[in-house]
Structure formats: C-alpha cells, structure tokens
Design an enzyme around this catalytic site. Structure first.
Site, mmCIF file in Angstrom:
data_model
loop_
_atom_site.group_PDB
_atom_site.id
_atom_site.type_symbol
_atom_site.label_atom_id
_atom_site.label_comp_id
_atom_site.label_asym_id
_atom_site.label_seq_id
_atom_site.Cartn_x
_atom_site.Cartn_y
_atom_site.Cartn_z
ATOM 1 C CE1 TYR A 95 -43.751 57.141 24.884
ATOM 2 C CE2 TYR A 95 -42.781 55.951 26.441
ATOM 3 C CZ TYR A 95 -42.926 56.137 25.202
ATOM 4 O OH TYR A 95 -42.206 55.569 24.202
ATOM 5 C CD1 TRP A 136 -44.755 51.857 28.762
ATOM 6 C CD2 TRP A 136 -45.238 49.501 29.359
ATOM 7 N NE1 TRP A 136 -44.389 50.716 27.778
ATOM 8 C CE2 TRP A 136 -44.295 49.621 27.960
ATOM 9 C CE3 TRP A 136 -45.452 48.511 30.144
ATOM 10 C CZ2 TRP A 136 -44.129 48.326 27.571
ATOM 11 C CZ3 TRP A 136 -45.253 47.485 29.351
ATOM 12 C CH2 TRP A 136 -44.498 47.179 28.157
#
Length: 772
Positions: free
Chosen positions: A110, A112
């Site tokens: 995800y 990041w």
C-alpha cells in the site's frame, strides 16, 4: 559524527550518525516548513523491536502451510538465515503457482514504504510478482476509494485527474473570493508527500489567499480542520451529513435564481432531473435549509447566507478526502461537482471544485516534471479486488460481489505476499481482519520492525529503512528532485526489499528478468539517467550524475501543460473540448450509473442515511460518533514507536478527544484512561477534553499499532488505541466498494479494571534458530 543530507516523506533532513547508528535527524537549516516527525525517527531505528534477521512463525515451520487453522498473531517465531528464508519463500511460491495458479497469490502493498523512486516497496513487489507470471492485484485506495470510481463517471478522465483539473491556490489567491471546504484543510495533512517533500508550500499559499481577501468557510465537525490564521467561519455539522448541507445550498441557489443556467444547460446533462429531486417534486421532500438543519445540525439561516454568497462570489468548493470515507461516500464528491457547477464558478479562474486542498501539494500546482521509476512490467493475471475488500476475499473465496457495474467473484487466495504498508492499520474491523488473516496457507512479509503485519506473518524478511539505502526522491507536484544518500548501513542481517526479491527470483529462475543484471545502486543511477533524458526531450537540462549527488539535488522550473478535460475549456466551447464522459459533459445525471440499478448509488446525487450516524436508532446504545482521522505525530502508522508519536500518548495509549459536555455527562476528565466500545470490539485510549469539536463526536487518530488483548473479559480489545477495532468493514456502496470508517458509533466509559500493559512495541517470543 557523520552528517548526511537526505529527503524523506516529511522534508529534507540532515541525518547525524555516530558509530554506524543514527543519533539525530534534524531539519535542513533554514527550512521552517519541515515536519517534526523526522526528528522522532532515531528511537525507532535503534529500537529493540527492530527486525534484524529473517523469521519464520514456529507453527508454520513445524506443520507447514495450512488453510484456516493458523494461529497468526499469537505464536512465537524462529530465527533463520537469509538463505533458509529465501528457500522457504521460493519453494512456497512455486508450490502455490504450480498447484493453484498465479491468481492464488495476493500481492499486497500500500505504498508509503519509502519516498524513493527505486526503493518503493509497491513497485518492487509488483515487478517481482509479474516476473513470476502475475498475481491478484488490488484496485483503488483507502484514501480516496470512492472518488476514484465516481468522478470518472461524472467528469471523465482517469481517477486522479481531479488533482490536475481542480482549482489551484495561485488562481484562488489571484481571482478567488470564497473557499468552502467540506471536511476542512487540517494543517497536519500538509506536512508530507508520498514521493518525498522538498519544501512544504501548502500553508504558505493558503495564507497568501487569505491575505488577498479570500474568505474561508469550514463545514466540519472539527473547528481545527482549518489553520487558525485563516479566520475561517466554522459550520459544525454532524459527521456524514455533508450531502444534506450541499443539497440545501443547491436548493437556495435554484430557488433564488442564483444558479448558472447557461453552464448547466450547455456543459452538463441531467440537471432537470436533479432539480426535481432538490425541489421535492417526486418524493414530496424539498431539500430546504430547514430540512438540512434537521439532519446536519447546521443552522438553516447560515446555509441560506452561504448559498447567496456562493452564487454571487467566485467560489472554490473543496472536498476533503475524509468525507468520502463513510457510507455512500460517492455522494459528497458527486454533489460537490454539481454544487460548483450551479454556483457559476466552475471553469472560471479561482473558482470551481477541488479534491483535498490542504493535503501535501494538492492545489499548489497541477504537475511536476516526469521522473523515472522502476518499471513494473505487465500483470498476466487480470483478477483484482477493491483494496478495502481484502478481508471479504479471504473469508469468502468464490463469493460474488458487485463493483462499478460488474458482478465479480472473489478469487481463492492461498498466499499473501506483502511489502510496504500495514493492513492492520488501514483496514476496518481489525478483529474480522485478524480472523480472515488465518485463511491463507502462507503469508510472507517484508518490514523493518515487529509491527502488526510481521506479527501476523509466516515468513518475515527484515528490510532497510529510507536512511539505510540510496535513492532519488521526487514528490507529487513537487519541483525538487532530491538525492537520498545512504546515511548508515543497515544493521547486520538486514537487506533491502530489492535484494530479498532478487534472491527469490534467482531460485525461481527469473533473476535476470527481475534485476536486468543491475544492483540496487546501479538501478538508482539508471533511473536518474532516464530522468535526465526525459528532461532533455522536454527542453530542460539537468545536471550530470556527479553534480546531482554532490549538490544533493536540484530545483526544476514550473512544469506547464494543457490538462485534458479542463473545465475552463469546457465552458468556453463544450463541443470542441468535451469531457471523456458518455455525453461529453458533466454528468449530473448518469444514465450509466442509473443502469447499474444500485439503490445505494442511484443516477444522481442524493441524501442517503448512513448505516451508523447521530440520527440512527443505534445511538440509544452507542451515542457518540467516532471520527478516526490522520495523525499529526506520524505518517499513518509509520514511526508510531518514534519519539514524537510516543510522547503524544496518554498513559501509553492513543489520545481520544471528547467535547467537555460529553465528558462531564460521563463523569470523565482530561487524562482518564477510557474504554471505547461497540458491538465489534473495544479499545483503551487516553482522554483529552476539547471544546473545538461538535458535541456527540469523539476523535482519535489512526495508526496506533494494533495490540489485541488475547483473552479474558476484554477479548477483542486493542490495548493501545487502534480505532479500526471499532469501524465497520462495509463498502461505501456497490459502485466503489471503498472503505467507510467514518460511519461508526461508539460509547465511552472510564476503564476501572486491571490495566493491561501495552505490548505493541514488545517483540514476540523468539524460540532459537533453525539451522536447517
């Protein structure tokens, strides 16, 4: 002492190392915009919960892969060598592919995980799994999942184009008069950038607009959702009722003849059907300000005054990302576009609609110069699931669901491979997710710490952090191209994601396809050279590699380009510059969406009651609306163990804010340890009393590391204060299937029992070493 300059999510920093350990991370001198999150990193980098060698869950090592009878999250681990872990992962990937096919692998990541263009875990894992023949992917995001699906139907373009086509701060400062922000523009959201932050410009532009005379209105349950020096008018509404307020604004615009009839007739389709709804001609319920006040709590006279101002002044309608993370989260975005179109400001300088003004560089500029990233290849598996439906997919293999007009079937997932991100932070109903996480036969994870993801994995690879590897940073809409020098070597026994994938790829016979014969540093140099060539083709001369690394980066000029689907060109000539919608116009009524037959997302924007809100019957049991917003002391759950995040805790737990009246009604005071609960679970938190929020609302940041109480009277409780033990795991609608944590009711009481210790930062039990 050695000092190395680097760029991270939160800005540029000087990293100070002594004896191979990071001892300080400090802002680059002169940059007053840099976040305080970076300086909190050293504690986590050198913490006892740092992963420094590969680990395998003992039950998996002893019994092998199992379906549905695992005990992930509660069993000890065994330390293994890198060679052993690599062999185990390669063997398991081969078994699953040969037995069940590539569709049985879920490639979870995800983003990041790193600000760099090369060491970006999402790019790494996708490239790796595609080199093996593919995997089941995810679509959409937890941040803007509803927007990504609804806006292409309404205004055309790709899911992200609203950030290039939305109203920009320079235009607002020069031409604008009014900014109406649904969900606010919290200053904490300006301190980061997914690709790396050069210099934060968001607050500077907001203040320029204010100095130029622009007025700000915040429609939000929280007064602090806008910077104090903007002097914003606060309209405190009940959470989840933004659409009701928007509809009442539309009612006044129409009733008083303030709507832009020409634009609605020439550049939009379906306004006549929507107007019938607003006037209540078919359902007998006019969407008047009084009607909206009964739902939202916003004063009807304030709604009338705001509508008149919007109809006579150049207005920008800002739609926070938060307002879509609720039941029917597609509706506020659709309705926000309609409201901007009605106001007469859409397609005119300084006015119109924007998504997420106040978040990182959104609205500062439309684009930056294109920077090369790691090629990911093509996924040979076409199957994907909406990202927020992972628990359902694991629990219901073969189950049917609807998404964006399609009837789909969940794949039979046997192996989850996760690198980058923490699903036990961003997913809803973590007790349900913990149950679902027992279903796959194997879970492989990469991370730097014993966080909830690695505790719930079978094979764990310890990987380097952003200050322990070399890379290039370039943030979204940021003009900086920044060097990320390696400040220290990773701890002994720690390698990069790339090295882990390369080792597995070699054993599976696709090493050359994955690495192309390059080391990680050679890839970083290659990406810079590709970027230089792209810049040259566009007429920009970039420094040579040696000068780039010596200087630590360089600033590019503004990048200007014509944005397809621009609303100004649509207004000027809709026939010559149509949108990529079926009609070529803004679809106030969408025949396509209406044809899907979804009662939870009909053919035009409507008010639909959330499953849980302050107007629901369930308030008799759970009378408080829980808002779980983004933290100011960490990035999502990253560096929850860092100094800044740890110092913000109350009694070691995440702080939760209540209005003084709500606290007094329960006999609670500031600093109390409280239990927050509903029928899905409970958590402990430390109370903060705050008058800057609407009564009936409780606010807690997301990202506290999930720390479940294993047994006893408070089973299904998070000891640390992760609000996603309370949120409902249900899609926004059948259209987007996006997450809806903003529709959550709870009750709060003082916790008087034996206080369980927080163990979020205590590593699991390690039972020896496997020498096999």
């Amino acid at each position: 002492m050695d000092i190395t300059r680097t760029a991270l999510h939160w800005g540029r920093y000087d990293v100070v190392a002594d004896g191979g350990r990071v001892v300080e991370v400090r802002p680059v001198p002169g940059d007053t915009t840099v976040s305080a999150i970076g300086p909190g990193m050293p504690e986590a980098l050198n913490a006892p919960y740092r992963l420094t060698e590969p680990m395998v869950r003992k039950g998996w090592l002893d019994d092998g892969p199992k379906r549905g009878t695992n005990h992930r999250g509660s069993e000890p681990f065994v330390a293994v060598s890198w060679e052993r872990a690599t062999e185990l992962a390669a063997s398991e990937l081969r078994r699953v592919i040969d037995t069940h096919g590539n569709e049985a692998i879920y490639g979870g990541s995800y983003g990041w995980g790193s600000a760099g263009r090369f060491h970006h875990p999402q790019s790494q894992i996708h490239r790796f799994l595609r080199s093996l023949g593919g995997y089941t992917d995810s679509t959409g995001s937890y941040s803007v999942g509803a927007m990504e699906v609804i806006l292409p139907h309404v205004i055309g373009g790709d899911p992200w184009s609203i950030w290039q086509r939305g109203t920009m701060w320079p235009d607002i400062a020069e031409h604008g008069e009014l900014v109406v922000s649904f969900g606010g523009m919290a200053t904490k959201n300006a301190q980061l950038n997914p690709g790396g932050q050069g210099r934060s410009e968001q607050l500077e532009w907001q203040r320029r607009a204010r100095a130029a005379g622009v007025r700000f209105v915040t429609v939000s349950p929280l007064a602090g959702d806008t910077a104090a020096d903007l002097d914003a008018q606060w309209l405190p509404l009940r959470p989840g009722t933004d659409v009701a307020v928007m509809l009442a604004l539309a009612y006044v615009l129409q009733a008083e003849g303030l709507h832009d009839r020409e634009f609605l007739a020439t550049c939009c389709v379906g306004y006549d059907r929507f107007e019938r709804y607003v006037r209540g001609l078919d359902d007998g319920r006019p969407k008047t300000p009084a009607w909206a006040e009964s739902i939202s709590g916003v004063d009807a006279d304030a709604i009338v005054d705001l509508a008149r101002e919007m109809g006579t002044r150049r207005t920008a309608v800002n739609l926070s990302w938060s307002i879509q993370r609720q039941d029917h989260g597609e509706q506020p975005y659709w309705m926000g576009v309609v409201l901007a179109a009605m106001s007469g400001s859409l397609g005119r300088p300084g006015g119109g609609v924007a998504s997420g003004l106040g978040i990182n560089k959104t609205g500062v500029r439309a684009r930056r110069w294109p920077v090369a990233s790691l090629p990911q290849g093509t996924n040979a598996v076409s199957t994907s699931i909406p990202v927020a439906r992972i628990a359902d997919a694991l629990l219901e293999p073969g189950g049917a669901y609807e998404y964006n007009g399609e009837r789909r079937t969940y794949p039979d997932l046997r192996l989850v491979y996760w690198a980058g991100g923490n699903p036990f932070h961003h997913h809803q109903d973590l007790n349900k997710l913990a149950q679902a996480w027992q279903q796959p036969e194997t879970v492989i994870a990469h991370d730097s710490w014993w966080n909830p993801l690695t505790r719930f994995a079978d094979i764990v690879f310890p990987v380097a952090t952003a200050v322990e590897r070399r890379d290039i940073a370039a943030g979204a809409s940021d003009l900086s191209l920044m060097a990320m020098e390696r400040a220290v070597a990773p701890p002994e026994g720690v390698r990069t994601d790339y090295d882990a994938f390369a080792g597995i790829a070699d054993l599976l016979g696709v090493g050359k396809e994955f690495t192309e014969g390059r080391t990680a540093d050679e890839w970083v140099d290659e990406l810079y050279e590709r970027t230089r060539r792209t810049f040259a083709d566009l007429g920009l001369e970039a420094p040579g590699a040696a000068e780039f690394w010596r200087a630590g980066g360089f600033e590019t000029p503004e990048f200007t380009s014509v944005v397809a689907g621009d609303f100004g060109r649509l207004r000027d000539d809709p026939d010559r510059h149509p949108l990529s919608t079926p009609s070529g116009r803004i679809e106030i009524f969408s025949e396509r969406i209406a044809g899907f037959g979804y009662d939870d997302c009909p053919g035009h924007p409507v008010w639909l009651e959330p499953h849980e809100w302050l107007g629901a019957a369930a308030t008799a049991t759970y009378p408080l609306h829980l808002l779980s917003n983004q933290p100011s002391t960490r990035l999502h759950s990253q560096y929850d163990g860092g100094r800044l995040s740890r110092e913000s805790k109350v009694a070691g737990r995440e702080p939760i804010a209540m209005h003084p009246d709500d606290a007094a009604r329960r006999g609670l005071g500031d600093g109390d340890l409280v239990r927050v609960f509903n029928d899905r679970g409970s958590m402990l938190a430390g109370l903060r009393v705050d008058s800057g929020q609407r009564p009936g609302v409780a606010v807690i940041a997301t990202g506290a590391w999930f720390d479940p109480e294993p047994a006893g009277a408070y089973a299904r409780m998070c000891r640390h204060g992760n609000p996603n033990v309370l949120t409902r795991d249900q899609g926004t609608s059948r259209l987007a299937q996006a997450p809806a944590p903003g529709s959550t009711l709870v009750e709060i009481e003082r916790f008087d029992g034996a206080v369980p210790p927080v163990r979020a930062f205590v590593p699991p039990e390690i039972i020896g070493r496997d020498g096999a």
